[in-house]
Design an enzyme around this catalytic site. Structure first.
Site, short mmCIF file in Angstrom:
data_model
loop_
_atom_site.label_atom_id
_atom_site.label_comp_id
_atom_site.label_asym_id
_atom_site.label_seq_id
_atom_site.Cartn_x
_atom_site.Cartn_y
_atom_site.Cartn_z
N LYS A 54 0.78 -1.15 -0.09
CA LYS A 54 0.03 0.00 0.20
C LYS A 54 0.94 1.19 0.17
O LYS A 54 2.18 1.11 0.42
CB LYS A 54 -1.07 -0.12 0.99
CG LYS A 54 -2.02 -0.96 0.81
CD LYS A 54 -3.22 -0.86 1.53
CE LYS A 54 -4.39 -1.63 1.15
NZ LYS A 54 -5.87 -1.48 1.69
N ARG B 104 -4.27 -10.25 3.88
CA ARG B 104 -4.46 -10.15 2.49
C ARG B 104 -3.34 -9.56 1.75
O ARG B 104 -2.98 -8.71 2.05
CB ARG B 104 -5.83 -9.29 2.20
CG ARG B 104 -6.03 -9.04 0.78
CD ARG B 104 -7.47 -8.50 0.54
NE ARG B 104 -7.63 -8.28 -0.64
CZ ARG B 104 -7.38 -7.56 -1.46
NH1 ARG B 104 -6.64 -6.34 -1.00
NH2 ARG B 104 -7.97 -7.42 -2.60
#
Length: 373
Positions: free
Chosen positions: A308, A343
């Protein structure tokens, strides 16, 4: 109305390291010995934190007993939730245990996802190879998405999303993997479940499509409710936090309650704090440091932090494919916080980190066995 929150603040590798004064978080491999019992005003009164009481396990009954009557029942429920052991996810012939961290592989079949957009959408062989590598690497589940939810991504027509997702679900289903479908649209959910998916993973927490709550309740499948501020085309919009940690907790609690009211079984609900969705770098860091708090909601938890933007912001603007080290560091934070699902894009590397972490946890249970009593 005021609100109460019980946040674990000190974690331990084993109960004996705290001489028994620790609770086992969510039936997993993490123990908590110190807590902050936080009370804050209602949003109408400003949402200010008015008290923060720190205590250990032994003192908790007294601390809870001193709370006002309108907060006591909720606090007792949260205290019970922190130790609530979650049964495995049963999905036909597939079972995913919730008593240890499990790795969920990300398979994007989109042209514009921030990390791997386009790599697997138009190349069935590449998609099949990637899915097989994740299965062989130890993924407990594959999360398949056909619409990018990065900031400023364009919303995808339902028919196009179905055309992207269904072939991938059919391919992965043939490999025997458990599958979640990452979508906000009931039409895509239905098509994916018919093609072999088992779990709905909705970044809007079943808000985007007005039919979603009823559909998931009717189908009886597990659902992952993620926090994002926006329920329209852009899930990153409309962010307005007074205290991001407590506001995200309240948001997930509200969506959990809406799911229960719609008839979704408590044992089929999982929660995700939505790192990176409508949150600044400082807000993401605050949430990650507070990850154990969300066990107080009483459901298995997913953490999605792989590659991210926050990693790049902390690493000289490293590009998405250069963020493996940061992704592993954040996945480890999830393990340390007792999260059940991680995840990730890099399955084999994260599974290896998880296996080493688990070995350390197993060894910690006997660390004190030979010390004199």
């Amino acid at each position: 109305m005021s609100a109460v929150y019980i946040r674990p603040t000190a974690l331990a590798a084993s109960p004996q390291s705290e001489e028994g004064e620790a609770i086992r978080l969510a039936g997993g491999m993490v123990y908590a010995s110190r807590f902050a019992v936080i009370v804050r005003d209602s949003a109408e009164d400003g949402g200010r934190v008015v008290s923060r009481t720190r205590c250990g396990v032994e003192a908790m009954p007294d601390v809870l007993g001193a709370l006002p009557d309108d907060l006591a029942a909720e606090a007792e429920a949260q205290w019970g939730n922190l130790t609530l052991a979650h049964p495995p996810l049963e999905m036909g012939a597939r079972t995913v245990r919730m008593d240890q961290p499990q790795v969920v592989g990300i398979l994007n079949v989109t042209p514009d996802s921030f990390s791997d957009g386009g790599a697997f959408m138009d190349d069935p062989d590449a998609m099949r190879t990637q899915a097989a590598a994740m299965c062989e690497g130890g993924a407990a589940m594959i999360d398949i998405g056909g619409e990018s939810t990065r900031p400023d991504a364009r919303e995808v027509w339902e028919g196009d999303e179905i055309a992207r997702v269904v072939p991938a679900v059919e391919t992965v289903s043939g490999m025997g993997a458990a599958i979640s479908v990452d979508t906000r649209k009931v039409g895509v959910m239905e098509a994916a479940l018919q093609a072999g998916a088992h779990v709905v993973n909705d970044v809007s927490a079943l808000r985007h499509d007005p039919r979603a709550l009823e559909f998931v309740a009717d189908r009886g499948v597990p659902v992952i409710l993620m926090h994002a501020p926006g329920d329209g085309p852009n899930p990153h919009e409309d962010a307005d936090y007074g205290n991001v940690v407590l506001d995200v907790f309240d948001g997930l609690k509200e969506r959990r309650d809406a799911a229960l009211a719609a008839g979704i079984a408590a044992g089929r609900i999982l929660l995700d704090p939505g790192i990176g969705f409508g949150k600044s770098l400082a807000e993401n860091l605050a949430l990650i440091n507070a990850l154990p708090l969300f066990h107080a909601l009483g459901h298995p938890l997913m953490l999605g932090v792989s590659r991210k933007r926050m990693i790049g912001a902390l690493s000289n603007e490293a590009r998405a494919h250069e963020r493996l080290g940061g992704s592993i560091a954040l996945a480890m934070k999830g393990m340390e916080a007792g999260y059940q699902l991680l995840r990730v894009h890099d399955v084999a590397e994260t599974v290896q980190a998880r296996n080493v972490w688990r070995g350390l946890r197993d060894a910690a249970l006997t660390d004190f066995a030979e010390l004199p009593g």
